[in-house]
Design an enzyme around this catalytic site. Structure first.
Site, mmCIF file in Angstrom:
data_model
loop_
_atom_site.group_PDB
_atom_site.id
_atom_site.type_symbol
_atom_site.label_atom_id
_atom_site.label_comp_id
_atom_site.label_asym_id
_atom_site.label_seq_id
_atom_site.Cartn_x
_atom_site.Cartn_y
_atom_site.Cartn_z
ATOM 1 C CE LYS A 132 76.006 35.862 32.503
ATOM 2 N NZ LYS A 132 76.900 34.779 32.919
ATOM 3 C CG ASP A 172 78.115 36.775 35.658
ATOM 4 O OD1 ASP A 172 78.676 35.817 35.115
ATOM 5 O OD2 ASP A 172 78.506 37.951 35.488
ATOM 6 C CB SER A 384 74.195 25.577 37.061
ATOM 7 O OG SER A 384 74.504 26.653 37.920
HETATM 8 P P1 NDP Z 1 81.988 38.323 41.751
HETATM 9 O O1 NDP Z 1 81.020 39.441 41.775
HETATM 10 O O2 NDP Z 1 81.931 37.293 42.812
HETATM 11 O O3 NDP Z 1 83.475 38.885 41.706
HETATM 12 C C1 NDP Z 1 83.898 39.726 40.696
HETATM 13 C C2 NDP Z 1 85.312 40.172 40.986
HETATM 14 O O4 NDP Z 1 85.823 40.832 39.841
HETATM 15 C C3 NDP Z 1 85.395 41.154 42.132
HETATM 16 O O5 NDP Z 1 86.629 41.018 42.771
HETATM 17 C C4 NDP Z 1 85.286 42.495 41.428
HETATM 18 O O6 NDP Z 1 85.863 43.588 42.127
HETATM 19 C C5 NDP Z 1 86.073 42.214 40.157
HETATM 20 N N1 NDP Z 1 85.564 43.073 39.080
HETATM 21 C C6 NDP Z 1 84.339 43.042 38.526
HETATM 22 N N2 NDP Z 1 84.213 43.990 37.590
HETATM 23 C C7 NDP Z 1 85.385 44.638 37.580
HETATM 24 C C8 NDP Z 1 85.886 45.709 36.828
HETATM 25 N N3 NDP Z 1 85.119 46.330 35.899
HETATM 26 N N4 NDP Z 1 87.151 46.106 37.068
HETATM 27 C C9 NDP Z 1 87.918 45.478 37.991
HETATM 28 N N5 NDP Z 1 87.489 44.468 38.748
HETATM 29 C C10 NDP Z 1 86.254 44.039 38.534
HETATM 30 O O7 NDP Z 1 81.817 37.637 40.285
HETATM 31 P P2 NDP Z 1 82.261 36.186 39.818
HETATM 32 O O8 NDP Z 1 83.509 35.792 40.509
HETATM 33 O O9 NDP Z 1 81.076 35.325 39.888
HETATM 34 O O10 NDP Z 1 82.548 36.429 38.262
HETATM 35 C C11 NDP Z 1 83.848 36.793 37.767
HETATM 36 C C12 NDP Z 1 83.906 36.486 36.283
HETATM 37 O O11 NDP Z 1 83.689 35.076 36.072
HETATM 38 C C13 NDP Z 1 82.874 37.184 35.396
HETATM 39 O O12 NDP Z 1 83.446 37.455 34.128
HETATM 40 C C14 NDP Z 1 81.787 36.135 35.240
HETATM 41 O O13 NDP Z 1 81.000 36.340 34.075
HETATM 42 C C15 NDP Z 1 82.639 34.888 35.132
HETATM 43 N N6 NDP Z 1 81.974 33.632 35.410
HETATM 44 C C16 NDP Z 1 81.357 33.419 36.617
HETATM 45 C C17 NDP Z 1 80.740 32.215 36.880
HETATM 46 C C18 NDP Z 1 80.164 31.903 38.215
HETATM 47 O O14 NDP Z 1 79.799 30.728 38.432
HETATM 48 N N7 NDP Z 1 80.073 32.842 39.139
HETATM 49 C C19 NDP Z 1 80.649 31.158 35.858
HETATM 50 C C20 NDP Z 1 81.412 31.442 34.654
HETATM 51 C C21 NDP Z 1 82.013 32.647 34.456
HETATM 52 P P3 NDP Z 1 84.911 44.738 42.725
HETATM 53 O O15 NDP Z 1 84.196 44.103 43.877
HETATM 54 O O16 NDP Z 1 85.820 45.841 43.102
HETATM 55 O O17 NDP Z 1 83.946 45.137 41.621
#
Ligand code: NDP
Length: 452
Positions: A132, A172, A384
């Site tokens: 990561k 991510d 992936s």
């Molecule tokens: P994105 O950046 O596309 O979206 C993240 C979302 O979560 C946004 O709406 C963001 O809001 C919100 N968010 C992030 N941090 C915070 C926080 N500290 N407090 C409140 N809201 C928060 O990321 P992903 O959708 O790709 O990832 C989301 C989760 O899924 C993560 O935990 C990631 O590790 C996990 N994941 C993702 C994968 C992928 O393929 N993308 C695969 C497996 C797991 P804001 O814009 O306001 O920050």
């Protein structure tokens, strides 16, 4: 023969040592506790796994890289961020895991994510190790040109450490198609190689796989459906609460809707939206994927069925299903108690470690089906790996083929976790099932490959 209680004592000692050797990394401690606390039965039953040094090697990354990322904003000011890549375990294949750009990123966060990734990737059965990376860079409010300059600077160091047979990053939080494009461009420029398999999550026209953007969310819904099927239910007519509004949340909502459930919420760090008619995905995608806006504007534009709640907890909204899809520790024990009071049947983790250990315990005690992220959200990394396979063969598969493969993989992961939990006297406990099944695959490979 070692008893379970002797094994548990040895694991407790190791956990104390992990805390001492890795100070100020609470997320990594939490992830190590979560896995190691479920391993006692398998270590007691299989003496080869209790071999001195095996678990100790597993909790120590093979390599950790930390580097400076200087870049200039549109006004010419210089900023200095910190970049990370933790190459945790390559016993099963090249390191594989996303890059996170978020101000909360530090070494402990990247290590927790990399550690989880080892077991998740093992569960896919696709021959990928765990890693990561990321940076404490905050892309919010930055222009495309600023994001591009940051990505180019980040890759100017990262390229030394990655490669299609070595380490294959993806997206991510904060890293989507735009960022992968800039990162890939800089890698190609520096190395003078068209090495499609060095990054995944690429655009469909230049080496990406169809269904990769959808895969994590779709996969999590399929996992939730499989858990419900075990209880003689399906998704049709169920109400679901989803947190987040990024990649995972959007495609979770899309699949829930396609399978007849009603997803009524989404959120970001400013608050959440509840829409009793169900989230309008076209509107949400327009705001989040095109305009890069905030969720309050969804409520403003949607009309009377939706309202925006600033701050607050999305878990207060009554629902049959909860799919946390934003970030770690976003669902605590108070939230779990509220969900239980409101009659939740299943919680399935789209995000990594979104539920605190206390919340998981409470949900399991109450008989709620609980799908841990390393199993439930493995669809993203699985597709992936399918993207890598397509790149290697210089071909591209149809969306239907990728979706079928994804569905098979999620069914297999569910079955593996379910059967492993039963084998170790923990029926219905997907946390134990996922941890032990992932551990067995990695541990077998590590034992076969000697002390390295
Ligand atoms: P994105 O950046 O596309 O979206 C993240 C979302 O979560 C946004 O709406 C963001 O809001 C919100 N968010 C992030 N941090 C915070 C926080 N500290 N407090 C409140 N809201 C928060 O990321 P992903 O959708 O790709 O990832 C989301 C989760 O899924 C993560 O935990 C990631 O590790 C996990 N994941 C993702 C994968 C992928 O393929 N993308 C695969 C497996 C797991 P804001 O814009 O306001 O920050």
């Amino acid at each position: 023969m070692t008893t379970r209680s002797e094994t548990r004592t040895a694991l407790d000692h190791l956990l104390t040592e992990i805390e001492h050797r890795n100070p100020a990394q609470p997320e990594f401690h939490q992830a190590a506790h979560e896995v190691l606390e479920t391993l006692a039965p398998v270590l007691a039953a299989r003496p080869e796994y209790a071999e001195p040094g095996l678990v100790e090697r597993l909790v120590e990354p093979e390599r950790q890289v930390i580097f400076r990322v200087p870049w200039q904003d549109d006004q010419g000011r210089v900023h200095v961020n910190r970049g990370f890549r933790v190459e945790f375990n390559s016993a099963l294949g090249p390191y594989k895991g996303g890059l996170r750009f978020h101000p909360s990123v530090n070494l402990g966060v990247i290590k927790f994510l990399g550690f989880e990734q080892i077991f998740k990737n093992a569960l896919t059965g696709l021959g990928i190790g765990g890693g990561k990376g990321g940076s404490d860079f905050d892309p919010h409010g930055r222009s495309d040109a600023e994001v591009m300059r940051f990505c180019q600077s980040f890759m100017t160091e990262l390229y030394r450490h990655i490669g299609e047979h070595t380490d294959v990053p993806a997206g991510d939080i904060g890293v989507g198609g735009r960022e992968i494009g800039y990162l890939f461009g800089q890698y190609r420029r520096i190395t003078n190689r068209w090495e499609a398999g060095v990054l995944t999550g690429k655009g469909a026209g230049w080496g990406g796989s169809l269904i990769r953007p959808e895969a994590t969310g779709y996969g999590n819904v399929l996992f939730a459906a499989a858990m419900l099927r075990e209880r003689g239910e399906d998704l049709e007519g169920q109400t679901a609460v989803v947190s987040g509004s990024g990649n995972v949340a959007i495609y979770t909502i899309e699949k829930l809707t396609a399978l007849g459930a009603n997803a009524v919420t989404c959120s970001d760090s400013s608050g959440y939206v509840v829409d009793e008619k169900g989230i309008d995905l076209d509107l949400l995608k327009q705001i989040k994927e095109v305009e890069r806006g905030r969720v309050d504007s969804y409520a403003e534009r949607r009309g009377s069925s939706a309202r925006f709640v600033p701050g607050g907890s999305v878990w207060d909204v009554p629902a049959d299903l909860a799919l946390p899809s934003a970030t770690q520790n976003e669902l605590d024990e108070n939230d779990a108690a509220t969900l239980i009071r409101n009659g939740v049947k299943a919680v399935s983790e789209g995000a990594n470690m979104p539920a605190t250990p206390e919340a998981v315990h409470l949900l399991q005690q109450a008989g709620v089906a609980f799908g841990p992220g390393k199993a439930a959200n493995a669809g993203g990394v699985a597709v992936s790996a399918l993207e890598m396979a397509q790149n290697h063969a210089r071909t591209s598969w149809t969306a239907e083929r990728v979706e079928e493969e994804l569905a098979d993989i999620m069914t297999n992961i569910h079955t593996t976790c379910h059967e492993t939990a039963e084998r170790y006297d923990a029926p219905g406990d997907y946390v134990t099932g996922a941890n032990i099944a992932g551990f067995e695959r990695v541990a077998d490979a590590m034992l076969a490959q000697g002390v390295i």
